[in-house]
Design an enzyme around this catalytic site. Structure first.
Site, PDB file in Angstrom:
ATOM      1  N   GLU A 126       0.733   9.952  -9.340  1.00 49.37           N
ATOM      2  CA  GLU A 126       2.177  10.062  -9.595  1.00 49.37           C
ATOM      3  C   GLU A 126       2.511   9.787 -11.063  1.00 49.37           C
ATOM      4  O   GLU A 126       3.624   9.355 -11.387  1.00 49.37           O
ATOM      5  CB  GLU A 126       2.962   9.083  -8.692  1.00 49.37           C
ATOM      6  CG  GLU A 126       2.750   9.251  -7.206  1.00 49.37           C
ATOM      7  CD  GLU A 126       3.266  10.571  -6.615  1.00 49.37           C
ATOM      8  OE1 GLU A 126       3.848  11.379  -7.377  1.00 49.37           O
ATOM      9  OE2 GLU A 126       3.070  10.774  -5.411  1.00 49.37           O
ATOM     10  N   HIS A 149       5.982   2.044  -7.535  1.00 48.84           N
ATOM     11  CA  HIS A 149       6.176   2.900  -6.353  1.00 48.84           C
ATOM     12  C   HIS A 149       5.427   2.301  -5.184  1.00 48.84           C
ATOM     13  O   HIS A 149       4.258   1.929  -5.315  1.00 48.84           O
ATOM     14  CB  HIS A 149       5.656   4.317  -6.641  1.00 48.84           C
ATOM     15  CG  HIS A 149       5.509   5.161  -5.413  1.00 48.84           C
ATOM     16  ND1 HIS A 149       6.577   5.481  -4.592  1.00 48.84           N
ATOM     17  CD2 HIS A 149       4.426   5.749  -4.851  1.00 48.84           C
ATOM     18  CE1 HIS A 149       6.138   6.235  -3.598  1.00 48.84           C
ATOM     19  NE2 HIS A 149       4.844   6.407  -3.718  1.00 48.84           N
ATOM     20  N   HIS A 151       5.270   2.182  -0.511  1.00 50.78           N
ATOM     21  CA  HIS A 151       5.688   2.789   0.758  1.00 50.78           C
ATOM     22  C   HIS A 151       6.375   1.722   1.623  1.00 50.78           C
ATOM     23  O   HIS A 151       5.886   1.383   2.704  1.00 50.78           O
ATOM     24  CB  HIS A 151       4.474   3.402   1.459  1.00 50.78           C
ATOM     25  CG  HIS A 151       3.827   4.503   0.669  1.00 50.78           C
ATOM     26  ND1 HIS A 151       2.621   5.073   1.018  1.00 50.78           N
ATOM     27  CD2 HIS A 151       4.232   5.157  -0.461  1.00 50.78           C
ATOM     28  CE1 HIS A 151       2.306   6.026   0.133  1.00 50.78           C
ATOM     29  NE2 HIS A 151       3.267   6.081  -0.774  1.00 50.78           N
ATOM     30  N   GLU A 179      24.177 -10.248  -0.893  1.00 45.61           N
ATOM     31  CA  GLU A 179      23.795 -10.212  -2.310  1.00 45.61           C
ATOM     32  C   GLU A 179      23.269  -8.865  -2.802  1.00 45.61           C
ATOM     33  O   GLU A 179      22.972  -8.706  -3.989  1.00 45.61           O
ATOM     34  CB  GLU A 179      22.808 -11.346  -2.606  1.00 45.61           C
ATOM     35  CG  GLU A 179      23.455 -12.684  -2.237  1.00 45.61           C
ATOM     36  CD  GLU A 179      23.126 -13.823  -3.157  1.00 45.61           C
ATOM     37  OE1 GLU A 179      22.013 -13.836  -3.703  1.00 45.61           O
ATOM     38  OE2 GLU A 179      23.987 -14.703  -3.331  1.00 45.61           O
ATOM     39  N   HIS A 220       8.856   8.826   2.609  1.00 45.33           N
ATOM     40  CA  HIS A 220       7.688   8.536   1.770  1.00 45.33           C
ATOM     41  C   HIS A 220       7.721   7.115   1.208  1.00 45.33           C
ATOM     42  O   HIS A 220       6.814   6.337   1.440  1.00 45.33           O
ATOM     43  CB  HIS A 220       7.601   9.581   0.644  1.00 45.33           C
ATOM     44  CG  HIS A 220       6.426   9.398  -0.262  1.00 45.33           C
ATOM     45  ND1 HIS A 220       5.730  10.452  -0.819  1.00 45.33           N
ATOM     46  CD2 HIS A 220       5.805   8.285  -0.725  1.00 45.33           C
ATOM     47  CE1 HIS A 220       4.737   9.979  -1.562  1.00 45.33           C
ATOM     48  NE2 HIS A 220       4.772   8.668  -1.524  1.00 45.33           N
TER      49      HIS A 220
HETATM   50  O1  2HA Z   1      -1.327   7.966  -3.109  1.00 42.46           O
HETATM   51  O2  2HA Z   1       1.662   6.700  -3.108  1.00 42.46           O
HETATM   52  O3  2HA Z   1       2.742   9.014  -3.663  1.00 42.46           O
HETATM   53  C1  2HA Z   1      -0.456   7.236  -3.850  1.00 42.46           C
HETATM   54  C2  2HA Z   1       0.927   7.551  -3.506  1.00 42.46           C
HETATM   55  C3  2HA Z   1       1.372   8.947  -3.654  1.00 42.46           C
HETATM   56 ZN    ZN Z   2       3.496   7.341  -2.376  1.00 37.62          ZN
END
Ligand code: 2HA
Ligand code: ZN
Length: 281
Positions: A126, A149, A151, A179, A220
């Site tokens: 990413e 990032h 999940h 909050e 995602h």
């Molecule tokens: O594989 O999170 O978005 C890594 C990720 C792809």
């Molecule tokens: Zn991801």
């Protein structure tokens, strides 16, 4: 004799670098939360040359990689990044195999790998979303450093049952815990579903980052940005907490809410400006 690696170059053993330790700590923490299954999630952290050069020989490029998207705005900048296909679970036991320190080339068309990403590993899949988001956040916040990032489970779940209109989604999150509005008055951006790892999702994520620090990818995960690991993780953690409360409520009858006037009182008390178009006063 210490058991840590002693280098003849005069550099301190690189895994002692605070920025490597911060990466190892945060990836481990997110894995224990169950947010980063398998190779899910990625982090990039903008570093100062001075800080990097205390621990890593910045004069020695191990190898260079072409970028599919030029990032001239980041020329000469240093980042520590998670590796593509690498597991957050494994970072803490092998930082050098799972993380890398890179420098963007003067043309912005390559990255030079200076440390880590052993055995031909590449930076996160990413990278487009990370680099393009860094560019946009730096324009609005010179203290910006981190793109994270993950999940986050409840955020993902909420994108199945809640309207994906970002104003409505933001308002629901603000209503879930008092909050929340104070932590993310700028709200959350939401993309349509797009194939991950693409330049397109990178561009669209970065566009949303012009206005807010959080962008949700439906079904995602979530992107959060900030100037420290604590504030960036805390931001994501707060959104995830609100989504958790939303999911716990599920379809049950709601008997009372935090009203828009109460949210407005809260914003005034804490000196934050709620994203426009959400509160009806
Ligand atoms: O594989 O999170 O978005 C890594 C990720 C792809
Ligand atoms: Zn991801």
């Amino acid at each position: 004799m210490s058991t840590s690696v002693i280098r003849t170059t005069g550099y301190t053993a690189s895994t002692e670098a605070p920025f490597i330790q911060e990466m190892a700590e945060i990836t481990h923490h997110m894995w224990t939360l169950g947010w980063d299954e398998l190779n899910g999630g990625n982090v990039s952290y903008l570093l100062d040359e001075e800080e990097v050069s205390k621990y890593i020989n910045v004069g020695q490029t191990l190898r260079s990689l072409d970028l599919a998207f030029p990032v001239k705005e980041l020329a000469g900048k240093y980042f520590i990044v998670t590796g593509s296909g690498k597991y957050f679970r494994n970072v803490i036991k092998d930082p050098e195999g799972n993380l890398g320190v890179v420098r963007v080339s003067a043309s912005g068309e390559q990255v030079d790998i200076l440390w880590g990403l052993r055995e031909g590993a590449r930076p996160t899949s990413e990278l487009a979303s990370h680099f393009m988001s860094h560019i946009e956040r730096l324009k609005v916040d010179p203290t910006h450093r981190i793109v994270l990032h993950t999940h986050a489970t409840n955020v993902i779940a909420m994108t199945f049952t809640h309207d994906l209109d970002e104003l409505k989604f933001t308002k629901t999150l603000w209503q879930m815990c008092t909050e929340c509005l104070v932590v993310f008055p700028d709200g959350v951006g939401i993309l349509p579903w797009i194939v991950p790892g693409s330049n397109e999702i990178g561009r669209e994520t970065a566009k949303k980052m012009q206005e807010q620090r959080v962008v949700i990818w439906p079904h995602h995960g979530i992107f959060g940005t900030g100037s420290t690991m604590d504030s960036t993780f805390g931001l994501i953690e707060t959104v995830e907490k609100a989504a958790n409360v939303y999911n716990l409520i599920g379809g049950r009858e709601i008997k009372q809410v935090i009203t828009d006037h109460q949210l407005d009182d809260l914003a005034r008390a804490f000196g934050v400006t709620p994203k426009a178009g959400i509160l009806e006063l």
